[in-house]
Design a protein around this motif. Structure first.
Motif, PDB file in Angstrom:
ATOM      1  N   PHE A  42       0.836  -1.206   0.000  1.00 16.72           N
ATOM      2  CA  PHE A  42       0.000   0.000   0.000  1.00 16.72           C
ATOM      3  C   PHE A  42       0.873   1.259   0.000  1.00 16.72           C
ATOM      4  O   PHE A  42       0.614   2.224  -0.728  1.00 16.72           O
ATOM      5  CB  PHE A  42      -0.905   0.040   1.230  1.00 16.72           C
ATOM      6  N   THR A  43       1.901   1.238   0.847  1.00 10.07           N
ATOM      7  CA  THR A  43       2.764   2.409   0.984  1.00 10.07           C
ATOM      8  C   THR A  43       3.440   2.755  -0.338  1.00 10.07           C
ATOM      9  O   THR A  43       3.446   3.924  -0.762  1.00 10.07           O
ATOM     10  CB  THR A  43       3.829   2.162   2.074  1.00 10.07           C
ATOM     11  N   TYR A  44       4.007   1.761  -0.997  1.00 11.63           N
ATOM     12  CA  TYR A  44       4.682   2.046  -2.257  1.00 11.63           C
ATOM     13  C   TYR A  44       3.695   2.548  -3.310  1.00 11.63           C
ATOM     14  O   TYR A  44       3.975   3.514  -4.024  1.00 11.63           O
ATOM     15  CB  TYR A  44       5.435   0.823  -2.785  1.00 11.63           C
ATOM     16  N   LEU A  45       2.545   1.894  -3.401  1.00 11.73           N
ATOM     17  CA  LEU A  45       1.568   2.298  -4.410  1.00 11.73           C
ATOM     18  C   LEU A  45       1.162   3.761  -4.245  1.00 11.73           C
ATOM     19  O   LEU A  45       1.134   4.524  -5.211  1.00 11.73           O
ATOM     20  CB  LEU A  45       0.331   1.403  -4.331  1.00 11.73           C
ATOM     21  N   TYR A  46       0.859   4.176  -3.022  1.00 12.52           N
ATOM     22  CA  TYR A  46       0.311   5.513  -2.805  1.00 12.52           C
ATOM     23  C   TYR A  46       1.369   6.598  -2.694  1.00 12.52           C
ATOM     24  O   TYR A  46       1.081   7.772  -2.967  1.00 12.52           O
ATOM     25  CB  TYR A  46      -0.600   5.524  -1.577  1.00 12.52           C
ATOM     26  N   PHE A  47       2.583   6.228  -2.314  1.00 10.41           N
ATOM     27  CA  PHE A  47       3.607   7.267  -2.140  1.00 10.41           C
ATOM     28  C   PHE A  47       4.661   7.293  -3.240  1.00 10.41           C
ATOM     29  O   PHE A  47       5.438   8.244  -3.324  1.00 10.41           O
ATOM     30  CB  PHE A  47       4.274   7.127  -0.769  1.00 10.41           C
ATOM     31  N   LYS A  48       4.674   6.289  -4.113  1.00  9.32           N
ATOM     32  CA  LYS A  48       5.649   6.274  -5.202  1.00  9.32           C
ATOM     33  C   LYS A  48       5.035   5.967  -6.561  1.00  9.32           C
ATOM     34  O   LYS A  48       5.455   6.534  -7.565  1.00  9.32           O
ATOM     35  CB  LYS A  48       6.747   5.227  -4.910  1.00  9.32           C
ATOM     36  N   GLU A  49       4.072   5.083  -6.599  1.00 10.22           N
ATOM     37  CA  GLU A  49       3.635   4.541  -7.889  1.00 10.22           C
ATOM     38  C   GLU A  49       2.467   5.274  -8.523  1.00 10.22           C
ATOM     39  O   GLU A  49       2.525   5.677  -9.682  1.00 10.22           O
ATOM     40  CB  GLU A  49       3.267   3.056  -7.709  1.00 10.22           C
ATOM     41  N   MET A  50       1.396   5.454  -7.789  1.00 11.81           N
ATOM     42  CA  MET A  50       0.135   5.869  -8.409  1.00 11.81           C
ATOM     43  C   MET A  50      -0.013   7.382  -8.516  1.00 11.81           C
ATOM     44  O   MET A  50       0.430   8.132  -7.647  1.00 11.81           O
ATOM     45  CB  MET A  50      -1.048   5.281  -7.629  1.00 11.81           C
ATOM     46  N   ASN A  51      -0.674   7.767  -9.588  1.00 12.40           N
ATOM     47  CA  ASN A  51      -1.041   9.168  -9.795  1.00 12.40           C
ATOM     48  C   ASN A  51      -2.381   9.418  -9.123  1.00 12.40           C
ATOM     49  O   ASN A  51      -3.435   9.101  -9.673  1.00 12.40           O
ATOM     50  CB  ASN A  51      -1.130   9.462 -11.286  1.00 12.40           C
ATOM     51  N   VAL A  52      -2.338   9.939  -7.898  1.00 13.69           N
ATOM     52  CA  VAL A  52      -3.552  10.261  -7.140  1.00 13.69           C
ATOM     53  C   VAL A  52      -3.367  11.617  -6.480  1.00 13.69           C
ATOM     54  O   VAL A  52      -2.239  12.061  -6.251  1.00 13.69           O
ATOM     55  CB  VAL A  52      -3.873   9.201  -6.059  1.00 13.69           C
ATOM     56  N   ASP A  53      -4.470  12.270  -6.152  1.00 16.85           N
ATOM     57  CA  ASP A  53      -4.427  13.594  -5.541  1.00 16.85           C
ATOM     58  C   ASP A  53      -5.434  13.650  -4.396  1.00 16.85           C
ATOM     59  O   ASP A  53      -6.641  13.655  -4.630  1.00 16.85           O
ATOM     60  CB  ASP A  53      -4.760  14.668  -6.580  1.00 16.85           C
ATOM     61  N   ASN A 216      12.808  -2.176  -2.933  1.00 17.34           N
ATOM     62  CA  ASN A 216      13.503  -2.228  -4.214  1.00 17.34           C
ATOM     63  C   ASN A 216      12.865  -3.244  -5.150  1.00 17.34           C
ATOM     64  O   ASN A 216      12.710  -2.995  -6.356  1.00 17.34           O
ATOM     65  CB  ASN A 216      14.981  -2.571  -4.007  1.00 17.34           C
ATOM     66  N   GLN A 217      12.473  -4.389  -4.600  1.00 13.97           N
ATOM     67  CA  GLN A 217      11.831  -5.407  -5.419  1.00 13.97           C
ATOM     68  C   GLN A 217      10.433  -4.974  -5.854  1.00 13.97           C
ATOM     69  O   GLN A 217      10.009  -5.241  -6.983  1.00 13.97           O
ATOM     70  CB  GLN A 217      11.775  -6.735  -4.667  1.00 13.97           C
ATOM     71  N   ILE A 218       9.711  -4.308  -4.962  1.00  6.52           N
ATOM     72  CA  ILE A 218       8.386  -3.792  -5.327  1.00  6.52           C
ATOM     73  C   ILE A 218       8.527  -2.803  -6.480  1.00  6.52           C
ATOM     74  O   ILE A 218       7.784  -2.856  -7.470  1.00  6.52           O
ATOM     75  CB  ILE A 218       7.702  -3.125  -4.121  1.00  6.52           C
ATOM     76  N   LEU A 222       7.022  -3.244 -10.389  1.00  4.34           N
ATOM     77  CA  LEU A 222       6.046  -2.305 -10.944  1.00  4.34           C
ATOM     78  C   LEU A 222       6.598  -1.563 -12.159  1.00  4.34           C
ATOM     79  O   LEU A 222       5.853  -1.246 -13.090  1.00  4.34           O
ATOM     80  CB  LEU A 222       5.590  -1.327  -9.857  1.00  4.34           C
ATOM     81  N   GLU A 223       7.894  -1.290 -12.157  1.00  7.52           N
ATOM     82  CA  GLU A 223       8.509  -0.668 -13.330  1.00  7.52           C
ATOM     83  C   GLU A 223       8.506  -1.639 -14.508  1.00  7.52           C
ATOM     84  O   GLU A 223       8.238  -1.244 -15.644  1.00  7.52           O
ATOM     85  CB  GLU A 223       9.938  -0.221 -13.005  1.00  7.52           C
ATOM     86  N   LYS A 224       8.790  -2.905 -14.233  1.00  4.07           N
ATOM     87  CA  LYS A 224       8.754  -3.898 -15.308  1.00  4.07           C
ATOM     88  C   LYS A 224       7.348  -4.030 -15.875  1.00  4.07           C
ATOM     89  O   LYS A 224       7.156  -4.160 -17.089  1.00  4.07           O
ATOM     90  CB  LYS A 224       9.242  -5.254 -14.805  1.00  4.07           C
ATOM     91  N   ALA A 225       6.339  -3.984 -14.985  1.00  5.27           N
ATOM     92  CA  ALA A 225       4.942  -4.117 -15.429  1.00  5.27           C
ATOM     93  C   ALA A 225       4.582  -3.051 -16.459  1.00  5.27           C
ATOM     94  O   ALA A 225       3.788  -3.305 -17.367  1.00  5.27           O
ATOM     95  CB  ALA A 225       4.001  -4.049 -14.234  1.00  5.27           C
ATOM     96  N   LYS A 226       5.174  -1.885 -16.332  1.00  9.07           N
ATOM     97  CA  LYS A 226       4.879  -0.798 -17.274  1.00  9.07           C
ATOM     98  C   LYS A 226       5.427  -1.077 -18.668  1.00  9.07           C
ATOM     99  O   LYS A 226       4.965  -0.476 -19.642  1.00  9.07           O
ATOM    100  CB  LYS A 226       5.450   0.524 -16.746  1.00  9.07           C
ATOM    101  N   THR A 227       6.391  -1.968 -18.766  1.00 11.13           N
ATOM    102  CA  THR A 227       6.981  -2.285 -20.068  1.00 11.13           C
ATOM    103  C   THR A 227       6.273  -3.450 -20.754  1.00 11.13           C
ATOM    104  O   THR A 227       6.531  -3.713 -21.940  1.00 11.13           O
ATOM    105  CB  THR A 227       8.472  -2.645 -19.916  1.00 11.13           C
ATOM    106  N   VAL A 228       5.417  -4.150 -20.024  1.00 10.90           N
ATOM    107  CA  VAL A 228       4.725  -5.319 -20.581  1.00 10.90           C
ATOM    108  C   VAL A 228       3.609  -4.850 -21.506  1.00 10.90           C
ATOM    109  O   VAL A 228       2.783  -4.008 -21.129  1.00 10.90           O
ATOM    110  CB  VAL A 228       4.159  -6.202 -19.445  1.00 10.90           C
ATOM    111  N   LYS A 229       3.566  -5.389 -22.696  1.00 12.89           N
ATOM    112  CA  LYS A 229       2.548  -5.002 -23.673  1.00 12.89           C
ATOM    113  C   LYS A 229       1.711  -6.220 -24.092  1.00 12.89           C
ATOM    114  O   LYS A 229       2.236  -7.312 -24.268  1.00 12.89           O
ATOM    115  CB  LYS A 229       3.202  -4.389 -24.917  1.00 12.89           C
ATOM    116  N   GLY A 230       0.407  -5.992 -24.207  1.00 11.21           N
ATOM    117  CA  GLY A 230      -0.485  -7.010 -24.733  1.00 11.21           C
ATOM    118  C   GLY A 230      -0.991  -8.032 -23.750  1.00 11.21           C
ATOM    119  O   GLY A 230      -1.749  -8.933 -24.134  1.00 11.21           O
ATOM    120  N   LYS A 231      -0.604  -7.903 -22.476  1.00  9.79           N
ATOM    121  CA  LYS A 231      -1.124  -8.828 -21.465  1.00  9.79           C
ATOM    122  C   LYS A 231      -0.999  -8.203 -20.080  1.00  9.79           C
ATOM    123  O   LYS A 231      -0.152  -7.319 -19.858  1.00  9.79           O
ATOM    124  CB  LYS A 231      -0.388 -10.163 -21.516  1.00  9.79           C
ATOM    125  N   PRO A 232      -1.825  -8.643 -19.140  1.00 10.87           N
ATOM    126  CA  PRO A 232      -1.757  -8.109 -17.773  1.00 10.87           C
ATOM    127  C   PRO A 232      -0.570  -8.687 -17.013  1.00 10.87           C
ATOM    128  O   PRO A 232       0.043  -9.668 -17.449  1.00 10.87           O
ATOM    129  CB  PRO A 232      -3.082  -8.567 -17.156  1.00 10.87           C
TER     130      PRO A 232
END
Length: 282
Positions: A42-53, A216-218, A222-232
């Motif tokens: 949760f911490t990484y998603l909300y404080f580093k990853e996601m675009n939220v306001d 670091n692994q999280i 998540l950075e790798k996930a952004k490079t994946v194309k055509g599948k979840p």
């Protein structure tokens, strides 16, 4: 990330765990074990990853998050409070009649909640719908969902997985909080789900396995996930149920048991000591 950034995230995660303990103690009910295991995610998603306001929680282009294992909302609520979506004091009213924060996420009553969840297995389906909507509307936002490993025993999870792969939802990231325990015992004993990586791969997912407490692994996943194309993408995050509180770690009894006064004080003292240690090293 440098060491300073990691320490700041570790401090926020410890505070998120503190909030989960605070909330369940005052509620005299709730689910601390799985809340603590997911706090780093949760911490990484909300404080580093996601675009939220926090000042504009309904902005159109925000990234979406669905807590499919909705009973583990105490740590999510604490993370949202730390991010500024509402006041920290709301945590002390968890599960009280008329309070903002209820035992499962309520998108109509709580700022920052994108989907009401609670019935296990259904959150990932909602996340698939959000990801597909972004594709249809040519929007760039991404959708993230966190599932429990016990929840993955639900058939609807795999129906949603087929849907996600069929529709090439490469803007969807499914994170499985693999703490190994559910309400009735170990996941392996109740209904073994392994090999989970091979199952998600066979359903058409890119699969990444990580330590769910290693920032670091999280980040790398998540950075790798952004490079994946055509599948979840499915991120299988190995975690410890009750992480951060010595007497709760890897104890199935803390799946859905609130701490009493003595336990609350001990848990709080342990988490505060960890925060003090980290802040002293910053």
């Amino acid at each position: 990330m440098d060491s300073s950034e990691i320490k700041q995230l570790q401090i926020l995660a410890a505070k998120s765990r503190m909030g989960a303990i605070l909330g369940t103690y005052h509620a005299k009910s709730g689910h601390p074990g799985g809340s603590l295991s997911a706090a780093d995610i949760f911490t990484y998603l909300y404080f580093k990853e996601m675009n939220v306001d926090p000042k504009n929680p309904d902005m159109q282009d925000r990234d979406r998050f669905v807590l499919s294992k909705g009973h583990c909302c105490p740590a999510l609520y604490a993370t949202l409070a730390l991010k500024g979506f509402f006041e920290w004091d709301e945590l002390t009213k968890l599960r009280h009649v008329g309070a903002m924060l209820q035992g499962h996420p309520d998108m109509k009553g709580t700022p920052g909640i994108d989907m009401s969840t609670g019935s296990l297995g259904q959150g990932i389906s909602a996340a698939c719908g959000m990801a597909l909507a972004a594709k249809l509307d040519n929007k760039s936002y991404r959708t993230y969902t966190v599932l429990g490993d016990g929840e993955v025993e639900e058939g609807q999870v795999w129906e949603a997985a087929m849907f996600a792969a069929h529709n090439k939802l490469d803007n969807l990231v499914v994170i499985v909080d693999q703490n190994g325990l559910q309400i009735d015992g170990t996941v392996e004993e109740v209904a073994g789900i392994e090999p989970l990586d091979k199952k998600f791969e066979s359903f058409g997912f890119e699969v990444i396995k990580i330590d769910g407490h290693d920032f670091n692994q999280i980040e790398s996943a998540l950075e790798k996930a952004k490079t994946v194309k055509g599948k979840p993408t499915a991120i299988l995050a190995k975690t410890v149920k009750g992480k951060g509180v010595s007497f709760m770690e890897n104890q199935v009894g803390w799946h859905g048991t609130a701490p009493n006064k003595e336990q609350y004080e001990q848990a709080t003292a342990e988490l505060q000591a960890e925060i003090d240690r980290l802040e002293g090293n910053c």
